[in-house]
Design a protein around this motif. Structure first.
Motif, short mmCIF file in Angstrom:
data_model
loop_
_atom_site.label_atom_id
_atom_site.label_comp_id
_atom_site.label_asym_id
_atom_site.label_seq_id
_atom_site.Cartn_x
_atom_site.Cartn_y
_atom_site.Cartn_z
N GLN A 186 -13.32 32.43 -38.34
CA GLN A 186 -13.03 33.82 -37.95
C GLN A 186 -14.18 34.33 -37.07
OE1 GLN A 186 -10.09 35.46 -38.98
NE2 GLN A 186 -9.60 33.39 -39.62
N THR A 187 -14.48 33.59 -36.02
CA THR A 187 -15.54 33.96 -35.10
C THR A 187 -14.91 34.14 -33.73
OG1 THR A 187 -15.97 31.68 -34.44
CG2 THR A 187 -17.19 32.49 -36.35
N ARG A 188 -15.66 34.72 -32.81
CA ARG A 188 -15.09 34.94 -31.49
C ARG A 188 -14.66 33.61 -30.87
NH1 ARG A 188 -17.97 38.65 -27.08
NH2 ARG A 188 -18.60 39.67 -29.00
N LEU A 189 -15.58 32.64 -30.92
CA LEU A 189 -15.24 31.35 -30.33
C LEU A 189 -14.15 30.64 -31.12
CD1 LEU A 189 -17.41 29.27 -28.26
CD2 LEU A 189 -16.15 27.99 -29.97
N GLY A 190 -14.19 30.84 -32.43
CA GLY A 190 -13.17 30.23 -33.29
C GLY A 190 -11.77 30.69 -32.91
N GLN A 191 -11.66 31.99 -32.65
CA GLN A 191 -10.36 32.54 -32.27
C GLN A 191 -9.94 32.05 -30.89
OE1 GLN A 191 -9.32 36.11 -34.28
NE2 GLN A 191 -9.79 34.31 -35.51
N LYS A 192 -10.92 32.11 -29.97
CA LYS A 192 -10.63 31.74 -28.58
C LYS A 192 -10.18 30.28 -28.49
CE LYS A 192 -13.02 31.84 -24.17
NZ LYS A 192 -14.23 31.03 -24.12
N GLU A 193 -10.87 29.41 -29.24
CA GLU A 193 -10.56 27.98 -29.16
C GLU A 193 -9.56 27.55 -30.21
OE1 GLU A 193 -11.82 26.22 -26.69
OE2 GLU A 193 -13.16 27.79 -25.99
N ALA A 194 -9.07 28.51 -30.97
CA ALA A 194 -8.11 28.20 -32.04
C ALA A 194 -8.61 27.08 -32.95
CB ALA A 194 -6.75 27.85 -31.45
N ILE A 195 -9.85 27.23 -33.42
CA ILE A 195 -10.41 26.23 -34.34
C ILE A 195 -9.67 26.32 -35.68
CG2 ILE A 195 -12.49 25.41 -35.51
CD1 ILE A 195 -14.19 26.61 -33.36
N ALA A 196 -9.43 25.17 -36.26
CA ALA A 196 -8.68 25.12 -37.51
C ALA A 196 -9.44 25.84 -38.64
CB ALA A 196 -8.45 23.67 -37.90
N ASP A 197 -8.68 26.41 -39.55
CA ASP A 197 -9.20 27.06 -40.75
C ASP A 197 -9.43 25.97 -41.80
OD1 ASP A 197 -9.54 28.31 -43.16
OD2 ASP A 197 -7.90 29.73 -42.89
N MET A 198 -10.70 25.69 -42.05
CA MET A 198 -11.03 24.58 -42.96
C MET A 198 -10.79 24.91 -44.43
SD MET A 198 -14.53 23.25 -41.16
CE MET A 198 -14.51 22.18 -39.71
N SER A 199 -10.42 26.16 -44.72
CA SER A 199 -10.15 26.49 -46.11
C SER A 199 -8.69 26.19 -46.48
CB SER A 199 -10.46 27.97 -46.37
OG SER A 199 -9.48 28.79 -45.76
N GLN A 200 -7.87 25.89 -45.49
CA GLN A 200 -6.46 25.60 -45.75
C GLN A 200 -6.29 24.26 -46.47
OE1 GLN A 200 -3.56 27.45 -44.82
NE2 GLN A 200 -5.16 29.02 -44.64
N ALA A 201 -5.54 24.27 -47.53
CA ALA A 201 -5.30 23.04 -48.27
C ALA A 201 -4.64 22.00 -47.37
CB ALA A 201 -4.44 23.32 -49.49
N SER A 202 -3.73 22.45 -46.51
CA SER A 202 -3.02 21.51 -45.64
C SER A 202 -3.99 20.84 -44.66
CB SER A 202 -1.92 22.22 -44.87
OG SER A 202 -2.45 23.34 -44.19
N TRP A 203 -4.96 21.61 -44.18
CA TRP A 203 -5.96 21.03 -43.27
C TRP A 203 -6.82 20.02 -44.02
CZ3 TRP A 203 -11.25 20.64 -43.07
CH2 TRP A 203 -11.79 20.18 -41.86
N GLN A 204 -7.27 20.42 -45.21
CA GLN A 204 -8.11 19.54 -46.02
C GLN A 204 -7.41 18.21 -46.32
OE1 GLN A 204 -11.25 19.76 -47.30
NE2 GLN A 204 -11.82 21.82 -46.66
N ALA B 39 -4.92 16.87 -44.48
CA ALA B 39 -4.60 16.10 -43.28
C ALA B 39 -5.82 15.34 -42.74
CB ALA B 39 -4.05 17.03 -42.20
N GLU B 40 -7.01 15.86 -42.99
CA GLU B 40 -8.22 15.25 -42.43
C GLU B 40 -8.87 14.32 -43.45
OE1 GLU B 40 -9.30 16.02 -39.26
OE2 GLU B 40 -7.63 17.40 -38.99
N THR B 41 -9.11 13.09 -43.05
CA THR B 41 -9.85 12.19 -43.94
C THR B 41 -11.34 12.40 -43.72
OG1 THR B 41 -9.99 10.40 -42.33
CG2 THR B 41 -8.02 10.45 -43.72
N ASP B 42 -12.15 11.96 -44.70
CA ASP B 42 -13.60 12.06 -44.56
C ASP B 42 -14.06 11.34 -43.29
OD1 ASP B 42 -13.72 13.48 -46.87
OD2 ASP B 42 -14.71 11.93 -48.06
N ALA B 43 -13.44 10.19 -43.03
CA ALA B 43 -13.84 9.39 -41.87
C ALA B 43 -13.57 10.15 -40.57
CB ALA B 43 -13.10 8.06 -41.88
N GLU B 44 -12.45 10.87 -40.53
CA GLU B 44 -12.13 11.63 -39.33
C GLU B 44 -13.14 12.76 -39.11
OE1 GLU B 44 -7.27 10.95 -39.18
OE2 GLU B 44 -8.13 12.59 -40.35
#
Ligand code: HEC
Length: 107
Positions: free
Chosen positions: A42-60, A62-67
């Motif tokens: 929820q930062t200016r750059l985060g919004q502008k670049e549409a950075i993923a929300d890392m608190s989302q269970a679905s994001w957690q 989908a991403e492996t530790d290796a990724e």
């Protein structure tokens, strides 16, 4: 001799705590400006670049530790704003950041 032993014990006692703090400190020093204190971007750059929300269970999920580790080390192939940190961080620090990112998962 006794002094040295004392010092050694103090260091040993403090080491694990220092390491846990390290990731939090690293995060606020190097990552928070874009990803936010809680990884929700929820930062200016985060919004502008549409950075993923890392608190989302679905994001957690989908991403492996290796990724995550790979993006932190080498940067993102989708967005040059996410630079690689392999020249600035040790492998241990990057591993610690992966574990730290896992703590963002919303309860
Ligand atoms: C200058 C802003 C900026 C900083 C500082 C930054 N990032 Fe990023 N990060 C981004 C952007 C933008 C993306 C989205 C890349 C993409 O779309 O693939 C990203 C993506 C990521 C991803 C992958 C997310 C995904 O959805 O695949 C991880 C993991 C990550 N960053 C970790 C970190 C860590 C750890 C740090 C600190 C050492 C950090 N970032 C610092 C901008 C930044």
């Amino acid at each position: 001799m006794t002094t040295r032993l004392c010092l050694l014990f103090t260091l040993l006692l403090c080491a694990p705590a220092a390491r846990a703090d390290d990731a939090a400190e690293l995060w606020s020093r190097s990552c928070k400006s874009c990803h936010g204190p809680d990884g929700r971007a929820q930062t200016r750059l985060g919004q502008k670049e549409a950075i993923a929300d890392m608190s989302q269970a679905s994001w957690q999920k989908a991403e492996t530790d290796a990724e995550l580790r790979d993006v932190i080390a080498n940067g993102s192939s989708h967005n040059p704003k996410m630079k690689g940190y392999k020249d600035r961080l040790t492998p241990e620090q990057m591993d610690a950041l992966v574990r730290y990112i896992r703590t963002f998962k919303a309860k």
